[in-house]
Design an enzyme around this catalytic site. Structure first.
Site, short mmCIF file in Angstrom:
data_model
loop_
_atom_site.label_atom_id
_atom_site.label_comp_id
_atom_site.label_asym_id
_atom_site.label_seq_id
_atom_site.Cartn_x
_atom_site.Cartn_y
_atom_site.Cartn_z
N SER A 182 0.82 -1.21 0.00
CA SER A 182 0.00 0.00 0.00
C SER A 182 0.86 1.27 0.00
O SER A 182 1.64 1.48 -0.92
CB SER A 182 -0.95 -0.07 1.20
OG SER A 182 -2.05 0.77 1.04
N GLN A 183 0.76 2.11 1.03
CA GLN A 183 1.57 3.33 1.06
C GLN A 183 3.05 3.00 0.95
O GLN A 183 3.84 3.81 0.46
CB GLN A 183 1.32 4.09 2.37
CG GLN A 183 2.03 5.42 2.47
CD GLN A 183 2.04 5.94 3.90
OE1 GLN A 183 2.53 5.29 4.81
NE2 GLN A 183 1.48 7.11 4.09
#
Ligand SMILES: *[C@@H]1O[C@H](CO)[C@@H](O)[C@H](O)[C@H]1NC(C)=O
Ligand SMILES: *[C@@H]1O[C@H](CO)[C@@H](O)[C@H](O)[C@H]1NC(C)=O
Ligand SMILES: *[C@@H]1O[C@H](CO)[C@@H](O)[C@H](O)[C@H]1NC(C)=O
Ligand SMILES: *[C@@H]1O[C@H](CO)[C@@H](O)[C@H](O)[C@H]1NC(C)=O
Ligand SMILES: *[C@@H]1O[C@H](CO)[C@@H](O)[C@H](O)[C@H]1NC(C)=O
Ligand SMILES: *[C@@H]1O[C@H](CO)[C@@H](O)[C@H](O)[C@H]1NC(C)=O
Length: 389
Positions: free
Chosen positions: A224-225
């Site tokens: 994700s991030q």
């Protein structure tokens, strides 16, 4: 801000579809040969920790060190692989993500230890055990994950159905309600996150680059991030990144789709600058990218922002193998094809593992904590053995 007149080039959708089909998963063998997926629940490892990165500044209490990053090293009794695994967590998370699941089953760190890999677990700069002197970085505001966000996007999307694939979600362990012990453990682990602007993203990338300088060539597993951080690390240390496994990397290019919060990731796949050929410096030329809206014919798949041809290339991300990974029911299932196609257009040759294609169904964004987490992780191990070693 970066607003352009968008050309709507429908024909490019065919190019995207062809690119998606190019992923053959030739390394995949359903018999899992050579793998011992029998995880030992007790995985003994030597544990040590250290800090990387950081600098001394004149703070409100005198000279202080800031932006250092906490790293934990877990080393199995017998090391069987040349390259360690470096996990890079997503937003609102710390490295506890990989230790065990919220319902107290062994986590993916334990799996890789059981297979003889050294594992590094870091808490991003200004997060978890990486100190944050708030008085000395007053311009950084935290964002925390509200209860509803965590339920709607991370673990119970089937209730609010904010994207088409959400209804397919079945794998979260427990009811995903307050009071359910597994939910409470997961939500208790969510942590405030520094704003993911360009300078701060670069600080995180710099800390991980310092980590690779210290430990040597490694395999990155980003989530994700952590995905854009992984691209940045690969860009800054291509000779030390042996491979990247990008679990649902933050996307899609240039914009947020499901959350509909508008422009994002001004360098396409990253917020901080990344090396393009020809070079892009958005400070000097805000119009360096000519963007093209490529519409999908499938209502279950997002329309993508791509580059107009000839697309600027990402030369450093072409220097090591990349596996992108998307689950069946995550909000990423709606738009990860945009990120994949963007990489292909920029000359990168990722493979794309969509779990649904090999019959692993019902997972969302936190698949490494879900009921079938131990059925999934041997696939990553298999890819590493086939591709890197
Ligand atoms: C991609 O593969 C699917 C399934 O095999 C096929 O139906 C489709 O026509 C292919 N698309 C392209 C552009 O080759
Ligand atoms: C997997 O490891 C366990 C424990 O070490 C062992 O008992 C088992 O025989 C191994 N299986 C294979 C297929 O190597
Ligand atoms: C802190 O301030 C002192 C005195 O102004 C200066 O000599 C020193 O270089 C500064 N240190 C840093 C890290 O900026
Ligand atoms: C942080 O919050 C304060 C108060 O709301 C605001 O004035 C400031 O602009 C914010 N800073 C950033 C970097 O968002
Ligand atoms: C980008 O452009 C700005 C403004 O011209 C300049 O100050 C900066 O040094 C440039 N950055 C790089 C990495 O060249
Ligand atoms: C493409 O989709 C956008 C919405 O994302 C829409 O505004 C536009 O009219 C569509 N273009 C074409 C050519 O269908």
């Amino acid at each position: 801000m970066l607003f352009f007149s968008l050309l709507y080039v429908f024909a490019q959708y065919t190019a995207i579809a062809a690119a998606i089909n190019a992923t053959s998963l030739s390394w995949y063998d359903p018999q899992l040969p050579g793998l011992n997926a029998t995880l030992q629940e007790e995985v003994f490892a030597r544990r040590s920790y250290f800090y990387v990165g950081g600098k001394y500044i004149n703070g409100t209490t005198g000279s202080v060190i800031t932006d250092q990053m906490y790293v934990e090293k877990l080393e199995p009794p017998v090391v069987l692989h040349a390259y360690p695994i470096v996990f890079i967590t997503g937003g609102f998370q710390t490295a506890t993500n990989w230790l065990n699941t919220p319902d107290d089953r062994a986590g993916w760190a334990s799996y890789f230890l059981s297979q003889g890999y050294i594992v590094y677990l870091a808490d991003h700069v200004k997060r978890g055990r990486s100190p944050w002197i708030v008085a000395d970085s007053a311009l950084l505001n935290t964002t925390a994950t509200g209860l509803a966000f965590v339920q709607n996007y991370f673990i119970a999307g089937e209730r609010t159905k904010l994207w088409p694939q959400a209804v397919l979600h079945t794998q979260w362990p427990g009811t995903a309600e307050v009071g359910d012990p597994t939910f409470d453990q997961f939500y208790a682990s969510q942590i405030q996150t520094a704003p993911n602007d360009g300078p701060f993203s670069q600080t995180v990338v710099d800390a991980y680059s310092a980590l690779l300088d210290k430990i040597g060539a490694s395999v990155l597993v980003s989530h994700s991030q952590g995905g854009p951080y992984g691209w940045g690390i690969g860009d800054s240390r291509p000779e030390l990144v042996k491979a990247i496994i990008a679990l649902e990397p933050e996307g899609p290019p240039f914009e947020n789709q499901v959350q509909r919060t508008g422009a994002a990731r001004p360098y396409g796949i990253t917020t901080a600058p990344i090396t393009y050929s020809p070079a892009v410096n958005l400070t000097a030329d805000a119009n360096a990218f000519i963007k093209v809206r490529v519409n999908s014919t499938d209502p279950n798949l997002a329309n993508c922002l791509m580059q107009a041809e000839p697309a600027k290339q990402l030369p450093n991300l072409q220097k090591f193998p990349i596996l992108m990974y998307t689950t069946e029911a995550s909000y990423h299932a709606f738009y990860d094809h945009c990120t994949y196609s963007y990489l292909v257009q920029a000359g990168v040759t990722p493979e794309w593992l969509q779990l649904k294609d090999i019959g692993i169904r019902g997972n969302a964004h936190f698949s490494f904590m879900e009921k079938n987490s131990m059925e999934i992780v041997p696939l990553l191990d298999m890819w590493i053995r086939a591709t890197v070693e």
